[in-house]
Design a protein around this motif. Structure first.
Motif, PDB file in Angstrom:
ATOM      1  N   GLY A   1       9.874 -30.014  11.176  1.00 24.41           N
ATOM      2  CA  GLY A   1      10.288 -29.743  12.543  1.00 24.41           C
ATOM      3  C   GLY A   1      11.359 -30.677  13.056  1.00 24.41           C
ATOM      4  N   HIS A   2      11.814 -30.377  14.272  1.00 17.15           N
ATOM      5  CA  HIS A   2      12.865 -31.156  14.921  1.00 17.15           C
ATOM      6  C   HIS A   2      12.501 -31.344  16.388  1.00 17.15           C
ATOM      7  N   GLU A   3      12.827 -32.506  16.916  1.00 18.56           N
ATOM      8  CA  GLU A   3      12.693 -32.757  18.345  1.00 18.56           C
ATOM      9  C   GLU A   3      14.064 -33.105  18.889  1.00 18.56           C
ATOM     10  N   VAL A   4      14.422 -32.481  20.014  1.00 21.74           N
ATOM     11  CA  VAL A   4      15.761 -32.646  20.565  1.00 21.74           C
ATOM     12  C   VAL A   4      15.694 -33.450  21.861  1.00 21.74           C
ATOM     13  N   PHE A   5      16.566 -34.458  21.949  1.00 23.30           N
ATOM     14  CA  PHE A   5      16.685 -35.282  23.152  1.00 23.30           C
ATOM     15  C   PHE A   5      18.036 -34.995  23.789  1.00 23.30           C
ATOM     16  N   PHE A   6      18.022 -34.776  25.100  1.00 25.55           N
ATOM     17  CA  PHE A   6      19.201 -34.247  25.794  1.00 25.55           C
ATOM     18  C   PHE A   6      19.296 -34.903  27.158  1.00 25.55           C
ATOM     19  N   ASP A   7      20.501 -35.419  27.495  1.00 26.54           N
ATOM     20  CA  ASP A   7      20.622 -36.150  28.756  1.00 26.54           C
ATOM     21  C   ASP A   7      22.099 -36.280  29.130  1.00 26.54           C
ATOM     22  N   THR A   8      22.342 -36.753  30.366  1.00 21.83           N
ATOM     23  CA  THR A   8      23.704 -37.095  30.773  1.00 21.83           C
ATOM     24  C   THR A   8      23.997 -38.564  30.486  1.00 21.83           C
ATOM     25  N   ASN A   9      23.014 -39.292  29.983  1.00 24.07           N
ATOM     26  CA  ASN A   9      23.216 -40.673  29.552  1.00 24.07           C
ATOM     27  C   ASN A   9      23.617 -40.683  28.085  1.00 24.07           C
ATOM     28  N   ASN A  10      24.449 -41.661  27.689  1.00 24.49           N
ATOM     29  CA  ASN A  10      24.936 -41.674  26.315  1.00 24.49           C
ATOM     30  C   ASN A  10      23.896 -42.142  25.297  1.00 24.49           C
ATOM     31  N   ASN A  11      22.683 -42.456  25.787  1.00 24.29           N
ATOM     32  CA  ASN A  11      21.550 -42.725  24.901  1.00 24.29           C
ATOM     33  C   ASN A  11      20.404 -41.817  25.347  1.00 24.29           C
ATOM     34  N   PRO A  12      20.444 -40.539  24.957  1.00 20.35           N
ATOM     35  CA  PRO A  12      19.485 -39.566  25.488  1.00 20.35           C
ATOM     36  C   PRO A  12      18.041 -39.887  25.105  1.00 20.35           C
ATOM     37  N   THR A  13      17.169 -39.887  26.112  1.00 26.88           N
ATOM     38  CA  THR A  13      15.750 -40.180  25.891  1.00 26.88           C
ATOM     39  C   THR A  13      14.844 -39.068  26.401  1.00 26.88           C
ATOM     40  N   SER A  14      15.428 -38.046  27.021  1.00 27.36           N
ATOM     41  CA  SER A  14      14.623 -36.951  27.579  1.00 27.36           C
ATOM     42  C   SER A  14      14.441 -35.849  26.536  1.00 27.36           C
ATOM     43  N   SER A  15      13.209 -35.667  26.087  1.00 24.81           N
ATOM     44  CA  SER A  15      12.929 -34.620  25.106  1.00 24.81           C
ATOM     45  C   SER A  15      12.930 -33.263  25.804  1.00 24.81           C
ATOM     46  N   ILE A  16      13.655 -32.317  25.221  1.00 26.08           N
ATOM     47  CA  ILE A  16      13.696 -30.973  25.817  1.00 26.08           C
ATOM     48  C   ILE A  16      12.996 -29.948  24.933  1.00 26.08           C
ATOM     49  N   GLY A  17      12.272 -30.436  23.918  1.00 24.48           N
ATOM     50  CA  GLY A  17      11.498 -29.498  23.118  1.00 24.48           C
ATOM     51  C   GLY A  17      11.588 -29.749  21.631  1.00 24.48           C
ATOM     52  N   ALA A  18      10.651 -29.121  20.919  1.00 27.45           N
ATOM     53  CA  ALA A  18      10.598 -29.205  19.464  1.00 27.45           C
ATOM     54  C   ALA A  18      10.823 -27.823  18.878  1.00 27.45           C
ATOM     55  N   SER A  19      11.318 -27.793  17.652  1.00 23.86           N
ATOM     56  CA  SER A  19      11.614 -26.515  17.015  1.00 23.86           C
ATOM     57  C   SER A  19      11.505 -26.648  15.504  1.00 23.86           C
ATOM     58  N   THR A  20      10.905 -25.632  14.885  1.00 21.27           N
ATOM     59  CA  THR A  20      10.906 -25.583  13.420  1.00 21.27           C
ATOM     60  C   THR A  20      12.185 -24.939  12.915  1.00 21.27           C
ATOM     61  N   GLU A  21      12.935 -24.319  13.822  1.00 19.84           N
ATOM     62  CA  GLU A  21      14.230 -23.747  13.481  1.00 19.84           C
ATOM     63  C   GLU A  21      15.318 -24.785  13.730  1.00 19.84           C
ATOM     64  N   ASN A  22      16.564 -24.356  13.686  1.00 21.27           N
ATOM     65  CA  ASN A  22      17.687 -25.267  13.892  1.00 21.27           C
ATOM     66  C   ASN A  22      18.458 -24.942  15.157  1.00 21.27           C
ATOM     67  N   THR A  23      17.755 -24.397  16.154  1.00 20.75           N
ATOM     68  CA  THR A  23      18.405 -24.075  17.429  1.00 20.75           C
ATOM     69  C   THR A  23      17.425 -24.248  18.582  1.00 20.75           C
ATOM     70  N   LEU A  24      17.979 -24.517  19.756  1.00 14.06           N
ATOM     71  CA  LEU A  24      17.276 -24.422  21.029  1.00 14.06           C
ATOM     72  C   LEU A  24      18.194 -23.662  21.970  1.00 14.06           C
ATOM     73  N   THR A  25      17.662 -22.661  22.647  1.00 12.60           N
ATOM     74  CA  THR A  25      18.488 -21.796  23.483  1.00 12.60           C
ATOM     75  C   THR A  25      18.227 -22.026  24.966  1.00 12.60           C
ATOM     76  N   ASN A  26      19.158 -21.529  25.767  1.00 15.81           N
ATOM     77  CA  ASN A  26      19.039 -21.544  27.227  1.00 15.81           C
ATOM     78  C   ASN A  26      18.797 -22.947  27.790  1.00 15.81           C
TER      79      ASN A  26
END
Length: 239
Positions: A181-206
């Motif tokens: 699996g994969h966990e994605v961290f996404f933020d407006t800071n250049n060191n993103p710490t906010s997790s926006i979800g996990a995925s067994t695929e290679n994409t996160l949508t919307n």
């Protein structure tokens, strides 16, 4: 007495200038030849997304081994520069070669990427090969961590037209082929710490975004043995 309209010195000067002009006009025949830009080398070994097991272990330091890097000769190339990057530290080493192979000593049990830059004498133009990634075999390692994920979309440093949502897409690989699996961290800071979800695929949508903002994201990839790797931090801007 009738005066000579064109004195002799003037005539000599005229023909001298004429001869110089004619000789100058033919100077293009002496222009240096154009040096062709070298083509891209094709990487051969270590192979992409594999474990390199052929390194010669250093007898004085068993944490290091020497690998012979190989590539196909590039057209019009006179020399090459091999760039090897430690994917754990993002530090690079550079080795020059006049042939299509070079020996490089590296830390063991570490993931690397490598590419070859083709060069030609007489021109500053260079051409890079594709990029390969591999693990240098380590002592006693039975399962390797995944390679750090690579951003596919949005491309790193890209500018996206006005939109309210994006799709994040990445590529991941593992020499053991056991990514879970994969966990994605996404933020407006250049060191993103906010997790926006996990995925067994290679994409996160919307994924919601706002115009006029720059976003940073990274992917943590995990395998069945509990090993994980952090990608680089990727960024894009929504115009």
């Amino acid at each position: 007495m009738k005066l000579n309209r064109y004195p002799y010195p003037v005539i000599v000067l005229f023909f001298g200038v004429l001869i110089w002009a004619c000789s100058s006009s033919g100077g293009s025949d002496d222009a240096p030849p154009t040096i062709p830009v070298p083509s891209a080398a094709t990487l051969v070994f270590p192979e992409n997304n594999t474990e390199c097991t052929t390194g010669i272990v250093d007898a004085n330091d068993t944490t290091k081994s020497t690998i012979t890097f190989e590539w196909n000769i590039a057209q019009n190339a006179d020399s090459y520069t091999v760039t090897v990057t430690n994917l754990n530290t993002d530090s690079s080493t550079f080795s020059n070669a006049n042939t299509n192979s070079v020996d490089i000593t590296l830390d063991r049990g570490v993931p690397y990427s490598w590419l070859v830059t083709s060069r030609a004498n007489g021109t500053i133009e260079t051409t890079d090969s594709g990029l390969f990634r591999f693990y240098n075999e380590g002592p006693g390692i039975e399962n390797y961590a995944p390679f750090p994920a690579e951003a596919i979309a949005p491309k790193r440093g890209s500018n996206i037209p006005n939109t309210s949502s994006v799709t994040l897409e990445w590529a991941s690989s593992d020499v053991d082929n056991d990514i879970t699996g994969h966990e994605v961290f996404f933020d407006t800071n250049n060191n993103p710490t906010s997790s926006i979800g996990a995925s067994t695929e290679n994409t996160l949508t919307n994924i919601s975004v706002n115009p006029g903002s720059t976003y940073y994201w990274k992917v943590v990839t995990t395998d069945s043995a509990g090993n994980s790797s952090d990608s680089e931090v990727f960024e894009f801007r929504v115009n």
